[in-house]
Design an enzyme around this catalytic site. Structure first.
Site, short mmCIF file in Angstrom:
data_model
loop_
_atom_site.label_atom_id
_atom_site.label_comp_id
_atom_site.label_asym_id
_atom_site.label_seq_id
_atom_site.Cartn_x
_atom_site.Cartn_y
_atom_site.Cartn_z
N ARG A 153 -18.35 -7.52 11.38
CA ARG A 153 -19.04 -6.44 10.68
C ARG A 153 -20.19 -6.96 9.83
O ARG A 153 -21.03 -6.21 9.39
CB ARG A 153 -18.08 -5.73 9.74
CG ARG A 153 -17.05 -4.91 10.42
CD ARG A 153 -16.31 -4.08 9.42
NE ARG A 153 -15.22 -4.82 8.80
CZ ARG A 153 -14.01 -4.93 9.33
NH1 ARG A 153 -13.75 -4.36 10.48
NH2 ARG A 153 -13.06 -5.59 8.72
N ASN A 199 -8.37 -2.58 -2.90
CA ASN A 199 -9.76 -2.24 -2.59
C ASN A 199 -10.03 -0.74 -2.68
O ASN A 199 -11.16 -0.32 -2.81
CB ASN A 199 -10.16 -2.78 -1.22
CG ASN A 199 -9.32 -2.23 -0.10
OD1 ASN A 199 -8.09 -2.24 -0.18
ND2 ASN A 199 -9.95 -1.71 0.92
N HIS A 200 -8.97 0.08 -2.61
CA HIS A 200 -9.18 1.52 -2.75
C HIS A 200 -9.26 1.97 -4.20
O HIS A 200 -9.56 3.12 -4.47
CB HIS A 200 -8.10 2.30 -2.00
CG HIS A 200 -8.39 2.37 -0.54
ND1 HIS A 200 -8.99 3.46 0.04
CD2 HIS A 200 -8.21 1.47 0.45
CE1 HIS A 200 -9.16 3.24 1.34
NE2 HIS A 200 -8.69 2.03 1.60
N HIS A 218 -2.42 -4.73 2.06
CA HIS A 218 -3.74 -4.50 2.64
C HIS A 218 -3.78 -4.25 4.15
O HIS A 218 -4.71 -3.65 4.65
CB HIS A 218 -4.66 -5.67 2.29
CG HIS A 218 -6.12 -5.43 2.53
ND1 HIS A 218 -6.77 -4.29 2.08
CD2 HIS A 218 -7.06 -6.15 3.20
CE1 HIS A 218 -8.04 -4.36 2.44
NE2 HIS A 218 -8.25 -5.46 3.12
N ASP A 261 -3.81 -0.26 -3.73
CA ASP A 261 -4.03 0.84 -2.79
C ASP A 261 -3.03 1.99 -3.00
O ASP A 261 -2.21 2.30 -2.15
CB ASP A 261 -4.01 0.35 -1.34
CG ASP A 261 -5.34 -0.26 -0.93
OD1 ASP A 261 -6.17 -0.49 -1.82
OD2 ASP A 261 -5.55 -0.49 0.27
N ASP A 300 -6.06 7.55 -1.86
CA ASP A 300 -6.79 7.78 -0.59
C ASP A 300 -5.83 7.97 0.59
O ASP A 300 -4.74 7.42 0.63
CB ASP A 300 -7.75 6.63 -0.26
CG ASP A 300 -9.04 6.70 -1.07
OD1 ASP A 300 -9.34 7.79 -1.58
OD2 ASP A 300 -9.71 5.67 -1.17
N ARG A 301 -6.35 8.73 1.56
CA ARG A 301 -5.69 8.97 2.84
C ARG A 301 -4.50 9.93 2.76
O ARG A 301 -4.48 10.92 3.45
CB ARG A 301 -5.20 7.67 3.48
CG ARG A 301 -6.31 6.67 3.61
CD ARG A 301 -6.53 6.30 5.03
NE ARG A 301 -7.74 5.51 5.13
CZ ARG A 301 -7.87 4.27 4.72
NH1 ARG A 301 -6.81 3.63 4.22
NH2 ARG A 301 -9.01 3.66 4.83
N HIS A 317 -1.04 4.57 -0.67
CA HIS A 317 -2.04 5.51 -0.15
C HIS A 317 -1.65 6.98 -0.30
O HIS A 317 -1.67 7.75 0.67
CB HIS A 317 -2.35 5.20 1.31
CG HIS A 317 -3.30 4.05 1.46
ND1 HIS A 317 -4.56 4.05 0.91
CD2 HIS A 317 -3.16 2.85 2.07
CE1 HIS A 317 -5.16 2.91 1.19
NE2 HIS A 317 -4.34 2.16 1.88
N HIS A 365 -3.84 -8.34 -3.67
CA HIS A 365 -3.90 -7.25 -2.71
C HIS A 365 -4.35 -7.72 -1.32
O HIS A 365 -3.72 -7.44 -0.32
CB HIS A 365 -4.83 -6.14 -3.19
CG HIS A 365 -4.95 -5.03 -2.19
ND1 HIS A 365 -3.90 -4.17 -1.93
CD2 HIS A 365 -5.93 -4.66 -1.35
CE1 HIS A 365 -4.26 -3.32 -0.98
NE2 HIS A 365 -5.48 -3.60 -0.61
N ASP A 419 0.83 -1.21 0.00
CA ASP A 419 0.00 0.00 0.00
C ASP A 419 0.86 1.26 0.00
O ASP A 419 1.84 1.35 0.74
CB ASP A 419 -0.89 0.03 1.25
CG ASP A 419 -1.92 -1.09 1.25
OD1 ASP A 419 -1.66 -2.12 0.62
OD2 ASP A 419 -2.98 -0.90 1.88
#
Lengths: 352, 328
Positions: A227, A128-129, A254, A96, A99-100, A70, A179, A68
């Site tokens: 979740r 996944n991002h 990940h 990834d 983002d962030r 990011h 990933h 990642d």
């Protein structure tokens, strides 16, 4: 949602604008942005390239795996300093990219140009991002609007490219790279090859699991997380997958880890994490995995561990508008109480 | 492989302290004529403020820089006002071994970013309030009566059951349910004087709204989890110390995308002049859709990420106040 916005503005793509990849690379390495028509054109070219690639790409060692990123662009540049610049080093990125962090646009732009320039030496796996839904929630969408203006289509151009990214890679027919991890719907490589990957990542099914799932040392089989969505996988699942497909081990990203990498079940599953001081506050290390050959001897691979680049911290402070560097964040050794009181105080908010 | 990674905290705190003093002495002696540091006169300083080191009478410079050794982990700058001592410690996230220790104590998976060595401690001979991630996580419900699930959970589980119904290859285990949003009623760990419940004891806002000089400020995260990219749960702390009082805000922000938003604020207000401690716990909550309707502009989800914006719009569901008078 996928295509419509993009096709509205394809006049850029239809106009044969000649683009000098070296010039783009130069700009990007300096941290400058490319214009929207140029990005549009590059993405169009990249789609032509990626649409021909299979869901799983086979690569040969030596190759360096990057986890990642990011949007931590300055740490990506640090990775090239440490691991070597393409095309001298082959890279397999595990997803990834956005983002962030504050420089998702720079990061993904650079990776796109590198892939176009060195298609055989740079491979980009989807994380996944790399998804429309996630990027609206975690910063990439906002960054696109901030950097290219509210009317810009740049976010749809980038997210359309995400649909074309590959899902997994196999090194020397021996190491499986993805990933996230395994899926109950994926027992064999063939079941990945048959996925129609040119779409937004669904909530459900093998494509979702490949980018989302995590290993768990306590587990034997699959587990549904609390979740109510997503899997964790255990040792039996791993053993079976490796045996059926005749692989040695699995490499994935990940999951954040303080040491920059994590080894599960004596190396059967490994996490590579490449965003040091994640979100500019975690204080974690990062690593890249350099694979020299796939004989699995002690010196056939190594995790090259590194810390955040000083530029990354500077850029962070620039963005959060603190004006001056807080010495204490940089160097604990020199951090004296006066610094903390006198220097930091003017920037603090009178929160209630 | 692991011996390549330098061990964190491998130097003992007293060595750091000694090294720091040594470094300070060498660097200061290199500068031939250091102009005296002009400090703004502190008018309202009724109480002695110190960093546990003597100050020069004329210019106010702290003579020995040694910060107080706070917790066994590492020494960090701290401040002392009257009888109150404030310690803070900021560290990287836990490593794998530390995470294992935490999980064996807690019996639940720790949040993705766990700052288990971060601490805030407010210490007084009669009262001590600590804030740390471990104690906060101990209060996370392990079998919640109303387990929150992500927006697409029921759809997801249904499709799973259907798919794996006749598939003996795939054995599914269910994780014992716990509150994966990491909502905690944690208000700090108090030792010494017990606080008395009195909801009328309000924190004097007028005193906090004054722009008094801040003597000490620190902020830190205790834990943060992105809920598998279904939102965020973050427990953070801010503290500011003025001459007459201090305010600590511990805030838990939970956003489950398309489900709900929740904020739990714990404020600790200490009046140094009256030796008065007030602790307020306030919980706010609203369904995601209802707040989303208030968002404007072409990037509405940016507002949903803005904790301050949310906190001004979420209805309060619970307020509790406690106080303690520490007269000697």
């Amino acid at each position: 949602m996928a295509g419509c916005k993009y096709y509205g503005i394809t006049e850029h793509a239809n106009k044969p604008v000649s683009i000098d990849l070296d010039h783009c690379l130069e700009k990007l390495y300096r941290g400058e942005l490319l214009s929207e028509p140029v990005i549009d054109q590059l993405c169009f070219k990249l789609k032509e390239l990626l649409v021909k690639e299979s869901n799983i790409v086979h690569v040969q060692s030596p190759v360096t795996l990057v986890g990642d990123i990011h949007g931590q662009f300055y740490d990506l540049l640090e990775i090239f300093k440490i691991g070597g610049y393409p095309p001298d080093t082959n890279y397999l990125f595990l997803g990834d990219y956005v983002d962030r962090g504050f420089h998702s646009v720079e990061t993904i732009s650079l990776l796109i140009v590198l892939k176009l320039k060195y298609p055989q030496r740079v491979n980009l796996i989807r994380g996944n991002h790399e998804s429309r839904q996630i990027t609206t929630n975690y910063g990439f969408y906002t960054e696109c609007l901030t950097k290219y203006g509210n009317q810009s289509q740049i976010w749809s151009i980038f997210t359309d490219i995400f649909d074309y990214l590959i899902l997994a890679a196999i090194i020397d027919n021996n190491l499986f790279c993805v990933h996230g991890g395994l899926s109950p719907n994926v027992q064999t490589i063939d079941s990945i090859l048959v996925i129609d990957r040119f779409k937004e990542i669904p909530h459900d099914g093998p494509m979702a699991d490949l980018v989302w799932s995590d290993p768990d040392l306590e587990l034997l089989n699959f587990r549904i997380s609390s979740r109510g969505a997503g899997y964790q996988f255990g040792i039996n699942v791993v053993n079976k997958f490796l045996q059926v497909n005749k692989f040695e081990s699995i490499y994935r990203a990940h999951q954040l880890c303080q040491e920059g990498y994590q080894v599960f079940w004596k190396g059967k599953v490994n996490t590579v994490w490449s965003a040091p001081n994640y979100c500019y506050r975690c204080g974690n290390k990062a690593s890249i995995l350099e694979i020299f050959n796939s004989y699995r001897e002690p010196d056939s691979f190594r995790f090259n561990v590194f810390d955040a680049s000083p530029e990354s911290q500077k850029e962070f402070l620039k963005v959060v508008n603190m004006g001056e560097m807080d010495e204490s964040a940089q160097d604990d050794f020199l951090a004296l109480p006066e610094n903390k009181i006198a220097k930091k105080a003017p920037y603090v908010e009178y929160f209630m | 492989m692991s011996d390549r990674v330098p061990k964190y905290n491998s130097i003992d705190s007293f060595q750091i302290d000694a090294a720091r003093q040594m470094h300070r002495l060498t660097t200061s002696s290199r500068v031939p004529m250091r102009p005296p540091v002009r400090r703004t006169p502190e008018q309202k300083a009724k109480l002695p403020v110190s960093t546990d080191s003597p100050s020069c009478a004329s210019c106010g410079t702290v003579i020995t820089p040694g910060p107080v050794a706070t917790l066994p982990i590492k020494d960090t700058p701290s401040i002392k006002v009257g009888e109150f001592k404030i310690y803070t410690a900021r560290h990287p996230i836990l490593n794998a071994t530390e995470i294992d220790e935490f999980e064996s104590i807690l019996n639940l998976p720790v949040p993705e970013m766990i700052f288990g060595n971060n601490r805030v401690r407010i210490s007084h001979p009669k009262l001590e309030i600590d804030f740390c991630a471990l104690d906060a996580l101990k209060l996370v419900e392990s079998n919640p009566s109303n387990l929150i699930q992500v927006s697409y959970a029921s759809e997801w589980v249904k499709s799973r059951q259907h798919k794996h119904h006749n598939n003996s290859d795939v054995v599914l285990e269910m994780y014992k349910p716990f509150d994966w949003t990491y909502t905690t009623p944690y208000k700090g760990t108090v030792t010494g004087t017990t606080l008395t419940r009195d909801d009328e004891m309000k924190i004097p806002l007028e005193k906090l709204q004054r722009q008094d000089p801040i003597l000490f400020f620190d902020e830190m995260v205790l834990y943060e989890d992105e809920l598998g990219d279904n939102g965020i749960s973050v427990l953070s702390i801010k503290i500011r110390v003025m001459h007459s009082c201090l305010l600590l805000l511990q805030r838990l922000f939970v956003r489950v995308d398309n489900v709900l938003l929740r904020i739990c604020d714990t404020r600790v207000y200490i009046d140094f002049e009256d030796d008065l401690v007030i602790r307020e716990f306030k919980q706010q909550e609203l369904e995601y859709d209802k707040l989303f309707r208030l968002c404007t502009g072409n990037d509405p989800r940016k507002m949903m990420r803005d904790i301050n914006w949310c906190s001004q719009r979420l209805p309060v569901v619970k307020v509790e106040r406690e106080f303690a008078k520490l007269t000697t």
